[in-house]
Design an enzyme around this catalytic site. Sequence first.
Site, PDB file in Angstrom:
ATOM      1  N   CYS A 140       0.704  -1.295  -0.076  1.00  7.26           N
ATOM      2  CA  CYS A 140       0.099  -0.064  -0.015  1.00  7.26           C
ATOM      3  C   CYS A 140       0.626   0.987  -0.175  1.00  7.26           C
ATOM      4  O   CYS A 140       0.642   1.987  -0.914  1.00  7.26           O
ATOM      5  CB  CYS A 140      -0.984  -0.572   1.262  1.00  7.26           C
ATOM      6  SG  CYS A 140      -0.201  -0.131   2.966  1.00  7.26           S
ATOM      7  N   HIS A 188      -2.898   0.441   6.752  1.00  6.41           N
ATOM      8  CA  HIS A 188      -2.333   0.227   5.602  1.00  6.41           C
ATOM      9  C   HIS A 188      -2.351   1.884   5.145  1.00  6.41           C
ATOM     10  O   HIS A 188      -2.657   2.884   6.072  1.00  6.41           O
ATOM     11  CB  HIS A 188      -4.080  -0.339   4.749  1.00  6.41           C
ATOM     12  CG  HIS A 188      -4.561   0.297   3.486  1.00  6.41           C
ATOM     13  ND1 HIS A 188      -3.901  -0.593   2.956  1.00  6.41           N
ATOM     14  CD2 HIS A 188      -5.664   0.871   2.821  1.00  6.41           C
ATOM     15  CE1 HIS A 188      -4.060  -0.079   1.787  1.00  6.41           C
ATOM     16  NE2 HIS A 188      -5.921   0.171   1.834  1.00  6.41           N
ATOM     17  N   ASP A 225      -7.905   5.041  -3.253  1.00  6.58           N
ATOM     18  CA  ASP A 225      -7.121   3.483  -2.699  1.00  6.58           C
ATOM     19  C   ASP A 225      -6.984   3.263  -3.999  1.00  6.58           C
ATOM     20  O   ASP A 225      -7.164   2.555  -4.738  1.00  6.58           O
ATOM     21  CB  ASP A 225      -7.734   2.866  -2.112  1.00  6.58           C
ATOM     22  CG  ASP A 225      -7.094   1.573  -1.193  1.00  6.58           C
ATOM     23  OD1 ASP A 225      -5.825   1.953  -1.656  1.00  6.58           O
ATOM     24  OD2 ASP A 225      -7.539   1.444  -0.426  1.00  6.58           O
TER      25      ASP A 225
END
Lengths: 309, 661
Positions: B412, B456, B472
Amino acid sequence: MQLQETIDAAVAEVGTVLLGKEPQIRLALCCLFARGHLLIEDLPGMGKTTLSHALADVLGLSWNRVQFTSDLLPADILGVSVYNRNDATFSFHPGPVFTQLLLADEINRTTPRTQSALLEAMGEGQVTVEGETRPLPDPFFVVATQNPVHQSGTYPLPESQLDRFLMRLELGYPHPQAEREMFLRERSNRGERKPLRQIISQDQLLRIREAVMQVHASDNLVDYLQRLVAYTRNSPEFEVGLSPRGGLALLDCARTWAVMNSRGHIVPEDLQMVLPAVAGHRLVPSGDYAGDGAALVTLLQRNVDVIRP
Amino acid sequence: MKVEQQIPRNALVWIIISLFTLVLPHIERVPHWVLSVYVLSAIWRVMVYRGRWSFPRWPIKLGLIFAAFAGILFSYRSLIGLEPTVALLLAAFAFKLLELKERKDAYVLLFLGYFVILTEFLFSQDLLIVLLCVVNVVLVTTALVALHRPGVDSFSTRPLTKASLMVLQAMPLMLVLFFLFPRIGPLWTVPIKSQQATTGMSEFMTPGDVSQLSRSSEVAFRVEFDGAIPPRSTLYWRGLVMSRLRENTWSALDYYEVPARERRPQEPQFTGVPLRYSVIMAPTQQRWLYSLRYARSTDAGILNAADYRLFRPVIIEDDLLYRVTSWPAAQLEERLSDWRRRTELALPPQANPRVRQLAQSIAADAHDSQEIVDAVLTLFREQPFVYTLQPPLLPQQDPMDAFLFDTRRGFCEHYASVFVIMMRAAGVPARVVAGYQGGEVNPVNRTVIVHQFDAHAWAEVWIQGQGWVRVDPTAAVSPERIELGLEEALAGEGSFLADSPLSPLRYRRIDIINKLRLRYDALTYRWQSWVVGFNADTQLQLLQRWFGEFSARTFAVVILGSWALVLIPVGLVLLLRRKVHKLSKLDRLYLRFCDKLEKRGVTREAGESPSAFASRAQHQLPLMARSIADVTQRYQRLAYAGTDDSDRELDELARAVRKLN
């Protein structure tokens, strides 16, 4: 009342040979009236033997005296069977214990074995010799004297045996006035003991005992007695407290004391008066406590409330 | 030595037992030599007891003390800090065994033992630890009880029963004190910053400098929603907003780095239904809190930063419970200030030229910001990008160029970072948001458990008319990561919790283990929300709920009431178990008579019999001699002689006492 006068007369009679010791004489009589055995403890020459002889005289009892020594054997007290050559049987020769009043002089100078020979006699009023149980005369009293335990050549009486004595008395030095009187009066009449008059007849002794049985102990008084007993068991100063037998002894003596003061019931002072003599030798101070049995009794008398629980 | 000052054999055994159980919870933290100090001290003391050895003399003791200090210094390189001081305390605690001569030494040792139990809470307030500490309290109390039974020479468990009973009896008092006694703030505090490294989110994000991301299964925080739990894919727990990229590292702006007029967040447009929830988070030694966007908390000491995140001015050193209300659909910052726009567009010059070039070419084709975002996401989706926890290392020079064009493997952080760089290069204000995504729903108590491995990073872009919008990029690469969680996303790779082989989470496919784990977690949640999270504020709330508006007076009443709540039952029990000595009417009368005399200065002594008291009183109060004699005679007759007509005489006695003035 007649009894009261008789008792006062007996105290006075003993007082002629033991000057200035009225409280101890009264306690000693109280002990005998309560059918208990008496232990007199003091240094040599304080009048222990004089008191015991005098007691025997005024009560008119047959008495024997045994001087306890370290080599005295049980048979010397209880008696022994001797072979009779004529009729080829053993015949029992009763020992000095077969009497109404046994004066056991310096009881702690003999060995425990001989001391214990007295146990059965004192506890049950009978002796067993060679398998045969023989009753002792009634009344049967033991008046024992002993030297303080720390003196040399003594075998201290164990607690179990001390418990058999209803009272332990200490005579103490006489009052200077009484002692002076004695010094002026006595003229080297050692050895010639003049017997005292009998004051209390057997019949009167029985009547005193009957009167003792009648004495009333109220609830309030028993409460006080229980508080006394409980205090000896619960306070840290006491290693050994009063046993139930000790409590009963207290009550018996208080009853007798009440009769000796011509009362039909016990009041707290009766208990307090007999407490030192009855409880003193039954209480054992705990390791930390600096005082002795007498100090414990004082503690007991001071701290236990007569009225309030 | 007197008997009562000796330490009974049984007590010595219990002392040594409790000594070892006390060090038990610390066993992972303290150096191994501290444990050998315990064993050696115990052996030494036992040998002293057996008469083989003797107590150490002072030079030896001094040597041992210096050795302990040196050992701590050697093990921790410092004497200051939580772990070294606790280790020093534990070593000293064991050495104290060598000074255990008399009973008073044992008192010192055992009272210190209670303190040692408390030190464990500086590290953990976990439910199991608390249970262990309760056991320790019982054991120390057992030793204390055994100490008071002189002469017990054989090992006996009777003190244990007694001590357990005592601790059990203390529980109600403990509960009342816990819930009602005012939480007085400490007069002074020592910063107890633990040297323990905390796993989880850090303040900085440098994608590419680690090739092996280790992720633990520890719980970061637990959340309980008031209503239904929103779908997992929408649970983006914002922690830090990272607006600054410097030397390949993303970091958040400090409070004082924001200009004064920008520090207050713009009031957002509230739309949609708010979510209400409470969070219990584990200590992080950081200042930021986790929440869904847009979050507000009315709890004291929780502030809102300009980038719409929650933080606390003080470091979070304990478990923290806070309540949050979130409006997920709220529009944030409709107007972007010049400073904010500049900040969120800033890029280090010259770095990552290929990425910037690509972004600028995408921007040239697009009409608006939304199209740029879509184009970049499409790029991630269509090119062969791989989501992995074991990405290759990236070069120091232009790492994002290397990632986007060469390696194309990352997690991420890589995707968020490269996405934000591209957005900024394309002229769209964007920033990295770090926090946690998703969480595990515990069916037992309907809480969401967020683990450290749920950490994250994602991006936020500012779009005209919409404000800040969450994007995202990881979701574009690996939709499973968002939809199903990390475990599914890594199913092929096998790297999920590779570092924690014993974690029960690894075995959650085994049904019973999973059920047990979730149950225990529910219990932990309850424990934390009720006990650990119970602070002065929650106490005030509780009291306000019970007693309404709170004033100094009600406060005093509550304190006194809480004491009464404890002491009245204790008093009642004592009163009922006391031997009841009821005075008879007769004795009451007589004691009233004694009181009357006492007022005149004649006090009855305890051991004084009525007649002795009477004669003393008559002597001191000759004017009352007759009435004293009268009362005493009547009393003695009633109390000791056992008269028949007692009722009448009792009345007469009462009259006689009354007459006495």
